[in-house]
Design a protein around this motif. Structure first.
Motif, short mmCIF file in Angstrom:
data_model
loop_
_atom_site.label_atom_id
_atom_site.label_comp_id
_atom_site.label_asym_id
_atom_site.label_seq_id
_atom_site.Cartn_x
_atom_site.Cartn_y
_atom_site.Cartn_z
N CYS A 1 -0.01 -2.48 9.58
CA CYS A 1 -0.96 -4.11 9.55
C CYS A 1 -0.29 -5.33 9.66
O CYS A 1 0.79 -5.38 10.19
CB CYS A 1 -1.43 -3.77 8.31
SG CYS A 1 -0.53 -4.89 6.66
N CYS B 1 0.68 -1.30 0.04
CA CYS B 1 -0.70 0.09 -0.19
C CYS B 1 0.98 1.12 -0.04
O CYS B 1 2.42 1.05 -0.31
CB CYS B 1 -0.52 0.08 1.51
SG CYS B 1 -0.20 0.61 2.80
N ASP C 1 -11.70 -2.35 10.51
CA ASP C 1 -12.31 -2.98 9.21
C ASP C 1 -13.86 -2.52 9.54
O ASP C 1 -14.25 -2.26 8.30
CB ASP C 1 -11.71 -3.92 8.20
CG ASP C 1 -10.06 -3.55 8.56
OD1 ASP C 1 -10.32 -3.06 6.84
OD2 ASP C 1 -10.05 -4.97 8.79
N GLU C 2 -14.82 -3.49 9.43
CA GLU C 2 -15.35 -3.30 10.46
C GLU C 2 -16.22 -2.29 10.74
O GLU C 2 -17.52 -1.42 10.25
CB GLU C 2 -15.99 -4.60 11.17
CG GLU C 2 -17.26 -4.61 11.52
CD GLU C 2 -17.92 -5.45 10.72
OE1 GLU C 2 -19.73 -5.16 10.92
OE2 GLU C 2 -17.79 -5.63 9.82
N ARG C 3 -16.14 -1.09 11.50
CA ARG C 3 -16.07 0.17 12.04
C ARG C 3 -16.22 1.19 10.34
O ARG C 3 -17.27 1.68 9.49
CB ARG C 3 -15.11 0.75 13.10
CG ARG C 3 -15.83 2.11 13.07
CD ARG C 3 -14.82 2.69 13.95
NE ARG C 3 -15.10 4.05 14.21
CZ ARG C 3 -14.41 5.38 13.76
NH1 ARG C 3 -13.52 5.13 12.12
NH2 ARG C 3 -15.19 6.52 13.89
N GLU C 4 -15.56 0.56 9.39
CA GLU C 4 -15.75 1.09 7.83
C GLU C 4 -16.59 0.93 7.16
O GLU C 4 -17.01 1.71 6.82
CB GLU C 4 -14.07 1.01 7.65
CG GLU C 4 -14.17 1.78 6.34
CD GLU C 4 -12.77 3.03 6.25
OE1 GLU C 4 -12.83 3.53 5.33
OE2 GLU C 4 -12.36 3.47 7.09
N ARG C 5 -16.78 -0.73 7.49
CA ARG C 5 -17.46 -1.05 6.68
C ARG C 5 -18.99 -0.12 6.99
O ARG C 5 -19.74 -0.13 6.02
CB ARG C 5 -17.73 -2.31 6.52
CG ARG C 5 -18.49 -2.94 5.47
CD ARG C 5 -17.88 -4.42 5.38
NE ARG C 5 -17.90 -5.50 6.38
CZ ARG C 5 -16.53 -5.76 6.90
NH1 ARG C 5 -15.67 -5.30 6.00
NH2 ARG C 5 -16.35 -6.13 7.92
N GLU D 1 -8.95 -9.44 8.90
CA GLU D 1 -10.14 -8.91 8.95
C GLU D 1 -9.97 -7.98 10.58
O GLU D 1 -9.93 -8.47 11.54
CB GLU D 1 -11.48 -9.15 8.88
CG GLU D 1 -11.90 -9.12 7.32
CD GLU D 1 -12.08 -7.77 6.77
OE1 GLU D 1 -12.83 -6.60 6.47
OE2 GLU D 1 -11.25 -7.49 5.51
N THR D 2 -10.34 -6.88 10.79
CA THR D 2 -9.64 -5.94 12.27
C THR D 2 -11.44 -5.49 12.74
O THR D 2 -12.33 -4.93 11.17
CB THR D 2 -9.09 -4.85 12.16
OG1 THR D 2 -9.05 -4.54 11.25
CG2 THR D 2 -7.97 -5.73 12.26
N LYS E 1 -4.14 -10.46 3.71
CA LYS E 1 -4.88 -9.00 5.08
C LYS E 1 -6.27 -10.01 5.93
O LYS E 1 -6.82 -10.86 5.35
CB LYS E 1 -5.49 -8.28 4.09
CG LYS E 1 -6.29 -7.39 5.11
CD LYS E 1 -6.20 -5.79 4.34
CE LYS E 1 -6.06 -4.40 5.39
NZ LYS E 1 -7.61 -4.87 6.46
N THR F 1 -9.33 6.04 0.17
CA THR F 1 -9.32 5.92 1.24
C THR F 1 -7.57 6.75 0.83
O THR F 1 -6.62 7.51 -0.07
CB THR F 1 -8.67 4.75 1.37
OG1 THR F 1 -7.72 3.82 0.58
CG2 THR F 1 -9.36 4.14 2.13
#
Length: 365
Positions: A182, A159, A199-203, A195-196, A193, A250
């Motif tokens: 990461c 990234c 990631d869930e919050r962003e989704r 999932e954290t 990768k 992003t």
């Protein structure tokens, strides 16, 4: 701790050899550096230095300001017991320990012997509980010490962070890695990768966003700062109006570079980043970004729920620095004034885009 290190370096004072603490304990008095965020406190320290305030007074005042900031912003109205454990490497600095003693007068403060790794010890204890009865893959420190360890580094191109990764190789074993932001090179996770909760919050925050949906004017949302708090509200509002909502990507290296170019040096990084994201929406007909005054209902005179002054002023700053002019739509969000006030201000934004007040109010609801 890192904040103190940075300011101490600016002052030409060493923290590690105790100079900072010795100076602080020699101060005849202290001054008020405020209990605001790091950016404001750094400015206050710089101003004090320019005004000729002695280093003794600055270091002592900084110690107190950090203790007060933590207690007012992090602990806030949570109840503290009579015995308080303070951990972290920052408490090797006796001036900081003394400041917490002063601010928590009457309470017993406990500073652990291994304060700098207390979190790691806790994680190890939890891991031991998790695998109770099972076999641990921990090699033991001595085995690593006795092995022929080869260390090398490389830059991850996964990234735009371009992290410097350290590879540790022991003969006959798989290489292990550390240094990434990461878990891409986490030995246990593999290269996939994981999932954290971030990631869930962003989704969840951007779940209502539909790229290229809607018609009419394109309204850009910079993916920075307050949008991470109000994305569901703002996206739902734009969707209800039927406009084409355009969310900036992003953060990338290009956006970060543009942010640094456009912003002024004393602002914090999240505020700087807003500049780059706003600039990335150059093709949108409008850019929507709120001015948030209070983040909730006032809790007496002592807790007004104000957002940072720079956050309040952020849309007006980027309007000038990014040259957005009338393209920038700035709804004022002051939740202490009640929901009706928020609805009115969002309705005003809809009217500026050419919608009727009725349509704007329906969308805001």
């Amino acid at each position: 701790g890192s904040f103190i290190d940075e300011l101490a370096e600016m002052l030409g004072v060493s923290v590690t050899d105790g100079q900072f603490a010795r100076l602080a304990f020699a101060a005849p008095h202290t001054i008020d550096l405020g209990t605001r965020c790091a950016a404001f406190m750094a400015q206050a320290v710089a101003s004090a230095q320019q005004e000729g305030v002695p280093l003794e007074v600055i270091t002592a005042s900084l110690s107190l300001a950090i203790a007060r900031n933590y207690l007012s912003k992090v602990v806030a109205n949570r109840r503290l017991g009579d015995r308080v454990i303070i951990t972290g490497a920052v408490f090797y600095n006796q001036a900081i320990v003394s400041a917490f003693h002063r601010e928590l007068e009457g309470k017993t403060l406990i500073v652990p012997e291994h304060k700098e790794i207390s979190g790691a010890i806790g994680a190890a204890l939890l891991a031991r509980e998790e695998i109770e009865g099972g076999k641990s893959g921990f090699k033991g420190f001595q085995r690593v010490i006795d092995s022929q360890v080869t260390l090398s580094t490389f830059t991850c191109k996964g990234c735009d962070n371009n992290c410097t990764i350290t590879r540790m190789e022991i003969p006959g074993e798989k290489a292990t890695y550390y240094g990434s932001r990461c878990d891409r090179y986490d030995a246990a996770a593999g290269l996939a990768k994981q999932e954290t909760f971030f990631d869930e919050r962003e989704r969840l925050l951007f779940s209502q966003y539909r790229k290229d949906s809607g018609a009419g004017p394109a309204v850009g949302l910079p993916r920075a700062l307050l949008v991470y708090d109000f994305a569901p509200l703002l996206i739902a509002f734009l969707n209800a109006l039927g406009v084409r909502c355009v969310l900036s990507s992003t953060s990338t290296g290009e956006i970060i570079a543009k942010s640094v170019e456009l912003s002024y040096t004393d602002s914090c990084f999240p505020l700087k980043l807003l500049h780059g994201h706003a600039a990335a929406l150059a093709e949108a007909d409008y850019v929507l970004y709120p001015s948030a005054i209070r983040m909730g209902e006032k809790d007496g005179d002592e807790n007004q729920k104000y957002s940072c002054p720079l956050v309040q002023a952020a849309p007006y700053i980027i309007r000038q620095s990014v040259n957005l002019g009338d393209r920038l739509l700035i709804p004022t969000l002051d939740f202490s004034q009640g929901i009706d006030d928020v609805i009115k201000n969002l309705t005003d934004v809809a009217v500026k885009m050419g919608f009727s007040r009725k349509k704007g109010k329906e969308a805001a609801l």
